[in-house]
Design an enzyme around this catalytic site. Structure first.
Site, PDB file in Angstrom:
ATOM      1  N   SER A 135       0.861  -1.185   0.000  1.00  0.00           N
ATOM      2  CA  SER A 135       0.000   0.000   0.000  1.00  0.00           C
ATOM      3  C   SER A 135       0.893   1.228   0.000  1.00  0.00           C
ATOM      4  O   SER A 135       2.058   1.164   0.436  1.00  0.00           O
ATOM      5  CB  SER A 135      -0.882   0.009   1.257  1.00  0.00           C
ATOM      6  OG  SER A 135      -1.503   1.265   1.439  1.00  0.00           O
ATOM      7  N   TYR A 148      -2.871  -1.794  10.250  1.00  0.00           N
ATOM      8  CA  TYR A 148      -2.819  -2.006   8.794  1.00  0.00           C
ATOM      9  C   TYR A 148      -1.519  -1.454   8.223  1.00  0.00           C
ATOM     10  O   TYR A 148      -0.828  -2.134   7.449  1.00  0.00           O
ATOM     11  CB  TYR A 148      -4.016  -1.331   8.137  1.00  0.00           C
ATOM     12  CG  TYR A 148      -4.036  -1.473   6.632  1.00  0.00           C
ATOM     13  CD1 TYR A 148      -4.516  -2.636   6.041  1.00  0.00           C
ATOM     14  CD2 TYR A 148      -3.582  -0.448   5.815  1.00  0.00           C
ATOM     15  CE1 TYR A 148      -4.529  -2.780   4.662  1.00  0.00           C
ATOM     16  CE2 TYR A 148      -3.593  -0.578   4.432  1.00  0.00           C
ATOM     17  CZ  TYR A 148      -4.078  -1.740   3.857  1.00  0.00           C
ATOM     18  OH  TYR A 148      -4.085  -1.877   2.488  1.00  0.00           O
TER      19      TYR A 148
END
Length: 240
Positions: A135, A148
């Site tokens: 990400s 996350y």
């Protein structure tokens, strides 16, 4: 890499970016094996003609079920795409550690386990590719999603080290860094989201070209900001 005739294992291929990845890879001539844990989405993918192994990769048992379901078949491309967010914000209340633990396993441990299990197979292929989907938040975290972000940063470090280990082999190691993409995980956001199909297209293009990184969409700008000033990139993203 020429995709026609290759066999690709794409985790989390029944929804979001993964669902677009399996469609686009199949359109390029690849044979697809994927996995999912939602019965309705698994059934829909099977109806669309995909081989789907039911497996919950947030647990070790799920990883083992996926490996068993492969039955030792040759895999040329491994795409570790499955991932999940985890609410972990003390400003909103005590976090649920069970949710955090499941996210850590799915986002970080499962890719490491799958790579380790499949490495002998990948080494035996004339050419092979590992894609780890991280990400933009692996570069700089946002305050509201520390678990996350930590898992994606961990997978980014793992990917970079793995690439160095395998530099003299026929295995290409790619990190794909999506921005905010239109998926169920980002349903709460109302703007600035990239279509999943475009994100998948850029990742597939990286597999074909053998690029070390696929900085997708606005992540290119984040990478530039980080290269100029890591502290500035962190300040920007912590407010994101």
């Amino acid at each position: 890499m020429r995709l026609s005739g290759k066999t690709a294992l794409v985790t989390g291929g029944t929804d979001g970016i993964g669902a677009e990845l399996i469609r686009q890879l199949r359109a390029k001539g690849a044979t697809i094996v994927t996995c999912g844990r939602n019965p309705e989405r698994v059934a829909a993918a099977r109806t669309a003609g995909f081989e789907v192994i039911e497996a919950d990769l947030s647990t070790l048992a799920g990883v083992e079920a996926l490996i068993a379901g492969l039955e030792g078949r040759p895999i040329d491309i491994l795409v570790n795409n499955a991932g999940v967010g985890a609410d972990h914000d003390f400003r909103e209340g005590p976090p649920d550690l069970a949710v955090s633990d499941a996210a850590i396993f799915l986002n970080l441990n499962a890719p490491i386990h799958l790579i380790t299990w499949l490495m002998p197979m990948l080494r035996s292929r004339p050419e092979a590719t590992i894609v780890n989907v991280t990400s933009g938040l692996a570069i700089a975290p946002r305050a509201g999603g520390p678990v996350y972000c930590a898992t994606k940063a961990g997978l980014r470090s793992y990917t970079q080290a793995l690439r160095a280990q395998l530099k003299d082999t026929a295995i290409t190691v790619i990190e794909a860094l999506p921005p905010v993409v239109e998926t169920k995980m980002t349903a709460g956001r109302t703007s600035g989201k990239m279509p999943a199909a475009e994100c998948a297209r850029q990742i597939v293009s990286a597999v074909e070209s053998g690029a070390a990184e696929a900085n997708v969409g606005m992540v290119k700008m984040l990478q530039l900001a980080h290269s100029l000033s890591p502290a500035l990139a962190r300040r920007i993203m912590l407010k994101f």
